[in-house]
Design a protein around this motif. Structure first.
Motif, PDB file in Angstrom:
ATOM      1  N   MET A 205       0.827  -1.187   0.000  1.00 14.39           N
ATOM      2  CA  MET A 205       0.000   0.000   0.000  1.00 14.39           C
ATOM      3  C   MET A 205       0.873   1.253   0.000  1.00 14.39           C
ATOM      4  SD  MET A 205      -3.215   1.019   2.460  1.00 14.39           S
ATOM      5  CE  MET A 205      -3.391  -0.644   2.976  1.00 14.39           C
ATOM      6  N   VAL A 206       1.939   1.224   0.785  1.00 14.48           N
ATOM      7  CA  VAL A 206       2.846   2.372   0.834  1.00 14.48           C
ATOM      8  C   VAL A 206       3.493   2.597  -0.529  1.00 14.48           C
ATOM      9  CG1 VAL A 206       4.955   3.297   1.874  1.00 14.48           C
ATOM     10  CG2 VAL A 206       3.266   2.157   3.311  1.00 14.48           C
ATOM     11  N   ASP A 207       3.862   1.517  -1.223  1.00 11.01           N
ATOM     12  CA  ASP A 207       4.463   1.672  -2.551  1.00 11.01           C
ATOM     13  C   ASP A 207       3.486   2.317  -3.535  1.00 11.01           C
ATOM     14  OD1 ASP A 207       6.918   0.741  -1.827  1.00 11.01           O
ATOM     15  OD2 ASP A 207       6.689  -1.232  -2.750  1.00 11.01           O
ATOM     16  N   ALA A 208       2.223   1.952  -3.457  1.00 14.33           N
ATOM     17  CA  ALA A 208       1.232   2.568  -4.339  1.00 14.33           C
ATOM     18  C   ALA A 208       1.175   4.071  -4.107  1.00 14.33           C
ATOM     19  CB  ALA A 208      -0.143   1.938  -4.130  1.00 14.33           C
ATOM     20  N   VAL A 209       1.218   4.481  -2.846  1.00 16.21           N
ATOM     21  CA  VAL A 209       1.210   5.910  -2.528  1.00 16.21           C
ATOM     22  C   VAL A 209       2.518   6.553  -2.981  1.00 16.21           C
ATOM     23  CG1 VAL A 209       1.126   7.608  -0.663  1.00 16.21           C
ATOM     24  CG2 VAL A 209      -0.390   5.617  -0.597  1.00 16.21           C
ATOM     25  N   ARG A 210       3.628   5.908  -2.669  1.00 20.19           N
ATOM     26  CA  ARG A 210       4.951   6.472  -2.981  1.00 20.19           C
ATOM     27  C   ARG A 210       5.168   6.634  -4.485  1.00 20.19           C
ATOM     28  NH1 ARG A 210       8.548   2.949  -0.311  1.00 20.19           N
ATOM     29  NH2 ARG A 210       8.433   4.335   1.457  1.00 20.19           N
ATOM     30  N   PHE A 211       4.854   5.597  -5.248  1.00 18.67           N
ATOM     31  CA  PHE A 211       5.192   5.607  -6.670  1.00 18.67           C
ATOM     32  C   PHE A 211       4.069   6.082  -7.590  1.00 18.67           C
ATOM     33  CE2 PHE A 211       8.119   2.378  -4.916  1.00 18.67           C
ATOM     34  CZ  PHE A 211       9.301   3.011  -5.237  1.00 18.67           C
ATOM     35  N   ALA A 212       2.816   5.999  -7.143  1.00 20.11           N
ATOM     36  CA  ALA A 212       1.696   6.355  -8.018  1.00 20.11           C
ATOM     37  C   ALA A 212       0.641   7.212  -7.336  1.00 20.11           C
ATOM     38  CB  ALA A 212       1.047   5.069  -8.553  1.00 20.11           C
ATOM     39  N   GLY A 213       0.913   7.693  -6.144  1.00 16.70           N
ATOM     40  CA  GLY A 213      -0.091   8.434  -5.384  1.00 16.70           C
ATOM     41  C   GLY A 213      -0.638   9.662  -6.085  1.00 16.70           C
ATOM     42  N   GLY A 214       0.227  10.428  -6.712  1.00 13.74           N
ATOM     43  CA  GLY A 214      -0.238  11.613  -7.429  1.00 13.74           C
ATOM     44  C   GLY A 214      -1.082  11.260  -8.631  1.00 13.74           C
ATOM     45  N   TRP A 215      -0.660  10.229  -9.357  1.00 14.58           N
ATOM     46  CA  TRP A 215      -1.410   9.756 -10.528  1.00 14.58           C
ATOM     47  C   TRP A 215      -2.790   9.258 -10.094  1.00 14.58           C
ATOM     48  CZ3 TRP A 215      -2.543   4.645 -12.514  1.00 14.58           C
ATOM     49  CH2 TRP A 215      -2.891   4.619 -13.867  1.00 14.58           C
ATOM     50  N   LEU A 216      -2.822   8.504  -8.971  1.00 11.76           N
ATOM     51  CA  LEU A 216      -4.098   8.013  -8.457  1.00 11.76           C
ATOM     52  C   LEU A 216      -5.016   9.184  -8.098  1.00 11.76           C
ATOM     53  CD1 LEU A 216      -2.782   5.165  -6.123  1.00 11.76           C
ATOM     54  CD2 LEU A 216      -3.876   4.883  -8.351  1.00 11.76           C
ATOM     55  N   PHE A 217      -4.461  10.153  -7.367  1.00 15.51           N
ATOM     56  CA  PHE A 217      -5.250  11.314  -6.963  1.00 15.51           C
ATOM     57  C   PHE A 217      -5.797  12.055  -8.181  1.00 15.51           C
ATOM     58  CE2 PHE A 217      -5.723  15.826  -6.135  1.00 15.51           C
ATOM     59  CZ  PHE A 217      -6.539  15.829  -5.020  1.00 15.51           C
ATOM     60  N   ASP A 218      -4.953  12.277  -9.180  1.00 18.71           N
ATOM     61  CA  ASP A 218      -5.407  12.991 -10.372  1.00 18.71           C
ATOM     62  C   ASP A 218      -6.508  12.230 -11.102  1.00 18.71           C
ATOM     63  OD1 ASP A 218      -3.900  15.295 -10.008  1.00 18.71           O
ATOM     64  OD2 ASP A 218      -2.196  14.548 -11.181  1.00 18.71           O
ATOM     65  N   HIS A 219      -6.461  10.898 -11.072  1.00 18.08           N
ATOM     66  CA  HIS A 219      -7.550  10.104 -11.664  1.00 18.08           C
ATOM     67  C   HIS A 219      -8.849  10.302 -10.895  1.00 18.08           C
ATOM     68  CE1 HIS A 219      -6.213   7.643 -15.057  1.00 18.08           C
ATOM     69  NE2 HIS A 219      -5.010   7.792 -14.533  1.00 18.08           N
ATOM     70  N   VAL A 220      -8.753  10.326  -9.583  1.00 16.68           N
ATOM     71  CA  VAL A 220      -9.948  10.560  -8.758  1.00 16.68           C
ATOM     72  C   VAL A 220     -10.536  11.932  -9.078  1.00 16.68           C
ATOM     73  CG1 VAL A 220     -10.771  10.936  -6.398  1.00 16.68           C
ATOM     74  CG2 VAL A 220      -9.277   8.999  -6.897  1.00 16.68           C
ATOM     75  N   MET A 221      -9.679  12.935  -9.142  1.00 19.30           N
ATOM     76  CA  MET A 221     -10.147  14.295  -9.414  1.00 19.30           C
ATOM     77  C   MET A 221     -10.751  14.427 -10.810  1.00 19.30           C
ATOM     78  SD  MET A 221      -9.914  15.650  -6.574  1.00 19.30           S
ATOM     79  CE  MET A 221     -10.531  17.233  -7.067  1.00 19.30           C
ATOM     80  N   ALA A 222     -10.363  13.546 -11.721  1.00 18.55           N
ATOM     81  CA  ALA A 222     -10.929  13.548 -13.074  1.00 18.55           C
ATOM     82  C   ALA A 222     -12.242  12.765 -13.130  1.00 18.55           C
ATOM     83  CB  ALA A 222      -9.924  12.978 -14.064  1.00 18.55           C
TER      84      ALA A 222
END
Length: 153
Positions: A1-18
């Motif tokens: 879970m930490v790796d998902a946040v560390r390596f893709a957290g911003g990308w994930l957030f931007d997908h949510v915001m879209a």
């Protein structure tokens, strides 16, 4: 879970915001709060992969750790199917060799929104991820486009 946040957290957030629904399949049964900060939802990997109903298919985007593809045949099948179908934006992070996925020499950078950087920093702090810079402006992945273009099977 930490790796998902560390390596893709911003990308994930931007997908949510879209407007996307972001599910993170994880074998880590830790605190899901870092993912909730990003707007994503943690889903138990075993439950999701063994469930007869696996959510909307095809997904519009998949991000996975290269080590997950190498160590779990089920994750590998999902990634390969998404690459072969060409219907999802497939991105891998990590240093593990993915040559057998069709290359992986190409990379793609995702420029994080200002909000994504801020939320990722908070998510990393909630995950107690030491020595992580949540304020970086980009995240780098190996892209499914480059994987497919190099002859992935």
């Amino acid at each position: 879970m930490v790796d998902a946040v560390r390596f893709a957290g911003g990308w994930l957030f931007d997908h949510v915001m879209a407007g996307g629904e972001v599910l993170v399949l994880t074998a880590d049964h830790g605190d899901p709060r870092p993912l909730r900060i990003l707007g994503a939802r943690a889903v138990d990997l075993e439950c999701a992969l063994s469930s007869p109903v696996q959510g909307p298919w095809p997904p519009r985007a998949i991000a996975a750790g290269a080590d997950s593809c190498g160590s779990d045949a089920r994750v590998r099948r999902i990634v390969l199917k998404a690459i072969d179908d060409g219907l999802a934006d497939v991105r891998l992070w990590g240093d593990q060799d993915t040559a057998d996925l069709g290359g992986g020499v190409g990379s793609v950078r995702h420029r994080l929104s200002v909000a994504a950087r801020a939320f990722k920093a908070h998510a990393l702090a909630a995950a107690a991820a030491s020595s992580c810079d949540g304020g970086t402006a980009t995240e780098t992945f190996r892209s499914g486009e480059s994987l497919r273009a190099s002859g992935g099977s």
